[in-house]
Design an enzyme around this catalytic site. Structure first.
Site, PDB file in Angstrom:
ATOM      1  N   LEU A  88     -24.234  43.697 -35.405  1.00  0.00           N
ATOM      2  CA  LEU A  88     -25.275  42.649 -35.367  1.00  0.00           C
ATOM      3  C   LEU A  88     -26.265  42.881 -36.332  1.00  0.00           C
ATOM      4  O   LEU A  88     -27.112  41.977 -36.564  1.00  0.00           O
ATOM      5  CB  LEU A  88     -25.730  42.600 -33.981  1.00  0.00           C
ATOM      6  N   LYS A  89     -26.001  43.776 -37.170  1.00  0.00           N
ATOM      7  CA  LYS A  89     -27.240  44.098 -38.283  1.00  0.00           C
ATOM      8  C   LYS A  89     -28.573  43.775 -37.878  1.00  0.00           C
ATOM      9  O   LYS A  89     -29.262  42.951 -38.248  1.00  0.00           O
ATOM     10  CB  LYS A  89     -26.810  43.549 -39.575  1.00  0.00           C
ATOM     11  N   HIS A 139     -32.263  43.431 -37.803  1.00  0.00           N
ATOM     12  CA  HIS A 139     -33.603  43.472 -38.568  1.00  0.00           C
ATOM     13  C   HIS A 139     -34.480  42.792 -38.001  1.00  0.00           C
ATOM     14  O   HIS A 139     -34.587  41.509 -38.029  1.00  0.00           O
ATOM     15  CB  HIS A 139     -32.970  42.994 -39.988  1.00  0.00           C
ATOM     16  N   ILE A 177     -38.737  43.478 -35.702  1.00  0.00           N
ATOM     17  CA  ILE A 177     -39.932  44.307 -35.554  1.00  0.00           C
ATOM     18  C   ILE A 177     -39.483  45.505 -34.847  1.00  0.00           C
ATOM     19  O   ILE A 177     -38.675  45.337 -33.803  1.00  0.00           O
ATOM     20  CB  ILE A 177     -41.173  43.502 -34.964  1.00  0.00           C
ATOM     21  N   PRO A 178     -40.012  46.665 -34.774  1.00  0.00           N
ATOM     22  CA  PRO A 178     -39.652  47.776 -33.976  1.00  0.00           C
ATOM     23  C   PRO A 178     -39.344  47.582 -32.377  1.00  0.00           C
ATOM     24  O   PRO A 178     -38.430  47.850 -32.072  1.00  0.00           O
ATOM     25  CB  PRO A 178     -40.785  48.701 -34.314  1.00  0.00           C
ATOM     26  N   ASN A 179     -40.272  46.674 -31.799  1.00  0.00           N
ATOM     27  CA  ASN A 179     -39.974  46.718 -30.407  1.00  0.00           C
ATOM     28  C   ASN A 179     -38.988  45.898 -29.924  1.00  0.00           C
ATOM     29  O   ASN A 179     -37.765  46.430 -29.390  1.00  0.00           O
ATOM     30  CB  ASN A 179     -41.350  45.648 -29.648  1.00  0.00           C
ATOM     31  N   ARG A 185     -10.444  46.936 -50.471  1.00  0.00           N
ATOM     32  CA  ARG A 185      -9.243  45.769 -50.573  1.00  0.00           C
ATOM     33  C   ARG A 185      -8.009  46.853 -51.261  1.00  0.00           C
ATOM     34  O   ARG A 185      -8.319  47.657 -52.141  1.00  0.00           O
ATOM     35  CB  ARG A 185      -9.691  44.990 -51.998  1.00  0.00           C
ATOM     36  N   GLY A 196     -11.333  44.001 -42.641  1.00  0.00           N
ATOM     37  CA  GLY A 196     -11.407  42.845 -41.931  1.00  0.00           C
ATOM     38  C   GLY A 196     -10.149  41.913 -42.504  1.00  0.00           C
ATOM     39  O   GLY A 196      -8.695  42.274 -42.111  1.00  0.00           O
ATOM     40  N   ARG A 197     -10.407  40.879 -43.421  1.00  0.00           N
ATOM     41  CA  ARG A 197      -9.334  40.003 -43.766  1.00  0.00           C
ATOM     42  C   ARG A 197      -8.114  40.528 -44.312  1.00  0.00           C
ATOM     43  O   ARG A 197      -7.021  39.992 -43.849  1.00  0.00           O
ATOM     44  CB  ARG A 197      -9.942  38.965 -44.654  1.00  0.00           C
TER      45      ARG A 197
HETATM   46  O1  C5P Z   1     -12.849  40.891 -44.278  1.00  0.00           O
HETATM   47  P1  C5P Z   1     -13.621  41.928 -45.125  1.00  0.00           P
HETATM   48  O2  C5P Z   1     -12.629  43.314 -45.084  1.00  0.00           O
HETATM   49  O3  C5P Z   1     -14.291  41.602 -46.188  1.00  0.00           O
HETATM   50  O4  C5P Z   1     -14.829  42.272 -43.819  1.00  0.00           O
HETATM   51  C1  C5P Z   1     -15.661  43.394 -43.967  1.00  0.00           C
HETATM   52  C2  C5P Z   1     -16.525  43.177 -42.777  1.00  0.00           C
HETATM   53  O5  C5P Z   1     -17.509  44.295 -42.856  1.00  0.00           O
HETATM   54  C3  C5P Z   1     -16.954  42.109 -42.470  1.00  0.00           C
HETATM   55  O6  C5P Z   1     -16.923  42.048 -40.989  1.00  0.00           O
HETATM   56  C4  C5P Z   1     -18.657  42.359 -42.895  1.00  0.00           C
HETATM   57  O7  C5P Z   1     -19.505  41.424 -42.019  1.00  0.00           O
HETATM   58  C5  C5P Z   1     -18.935  43.646 -42.586  1.00  0.00           C
HETATM   59  N1  C5P Z   1     -19.814  44.096 -43.529  1.00  0.00           N
HETATM   60  C6  C5P Z   1     -19.875  43.907 -45.016  1.00  0.00           C
HETATM   61  N2  C5P Z   1     -20.469  44.434 -45.971  1.00  0.00           N
HETATM   62  C7  C5P Z   1     -21.636  45.146 -45.368  1.00  0.00           C
HETATM   63  C8  C5P Z   1     -21.812  45.381 -44.000  1.00  0.00           C
HETATM   64  C9  C5P Z   1     -20.637  45.006 -43.227  1.00  0.00           C
HETATM   65  O8  C5P Z   1     -18.670  43.219 -45.490  1.00  0.00           O
HETATM   66  N3  C5P Z   1     -22.571  45.929 -46.288  1.00  0.00           N
END
Ligand code: C5P
Length: 227
Positions: free
Chosen positions: A63-64, A66, A68-70, A179, A208-209
């Protein structure tokens, strides 16, 4: 022979429950680590995380954070209670926030007798043409804030490892932007093959893809790991 199955994290960037179930089933038991990001989380919420954790999967909640600290520390506490294997914060949130998250996660895990999730600091997104210098600046902030790992492209993995060693620390490096030679790059910019990522010191790759948009998920995963 294909190796590194335990170092592959498959991104479940899908908003159809059936498809998510199909992907997880097809890749199990070879793949044990799955990433849930904003696409699946905003659709299915914590119940999807709980279901997969119950099935014994290592869940990486991306969920990355980002903020404030609390706010970051309270969100991290909930993520810890969910039983996640790992989760992400933005290094850009700053040292105070990262330190607060580290401390809170340790406390909540200990109190609830849960395993402590890995805290992974996102640097510059792999969809950007960022410089190694910019990535390293953020990575160093993470390394000095007690987090467990850094998310960066394979291009910066070796430099991040070296930066940690230089100050006597160990850091995990997790690399998205992976890739195969024939895969479409899509919106990713700092891309590399899995072999390059591992040769450069990556501990885990996120894919992912290239896997989830294929018909044969397992074969696609094997293909990604083979080049
Ligand atoms: O489909 P793909 O292989 O590009 O997916 C990469 C995954 O990694 C995605 O879920 C993307 O949100 C996540 N991600 C990224 N780059 C980052 C951090 C997370 O592509 N720096």
């Amino acid at each position: 022979m294909t190796k590194n199955w335990n170092k592959l994290i498959v991104a479940l960037d899908l908003d159809e429950k059936n498809e998510i179930i199909k992907v997880v089933k097809a890749l199990s038991p070879r793949v044990t680590k799955f990433k849930i990001g904003p696409i699946a989380f905003t659709r299915f919420g914590p119940s999807l995380v709980k279901t997969l954790v119950k099935q014994g999967k290592d869940i990486f909640l991306d969920l990355k954070l980002h903020d404030i600290p609390n706010t970051m520390k309270c969100s991290a506490a909930v993520i810890t209670e969910l039983g996640c294997w790992a989760f992400t914060v933005h290094c850009k949130a700053g040292q105070a926030a990262l330190l607060a998250v580290s401390e809170e996660v340790r406390t909540v895990a200990r109190k609830n007798k849960l395993r402590k999730p890995l805290i992974l600091g996102v640097t510059e997104l792999t969809s950007s043409h960022s410089s190694q210098e910019a990535v390293l600046k953020l990575a160093n902030q993470g390394i000095n804030s007690g987090i467990d790992g850094i998310v960066a492209s394979a291009w910066e993995a070796a430099a991040i490892k070296a930066a940690a060693v230089k100050i006597g620390k160990k850091i995990l490096v997790v690399t998205p932007g992976i890739r195969g030679i024939k895969d479409s790059v899509g919106d990713q910019k700092r891309v590399a093959t899995s072999k390059t990522a591992f040769n450069n010191g990556a501990d885990y790759i996120v894919v992912g893809r290239p896997i989830i948009s294929n018909k044969n998920y397992l074969q696609a995963a094997e293909d990604v790991l083979s080049c």
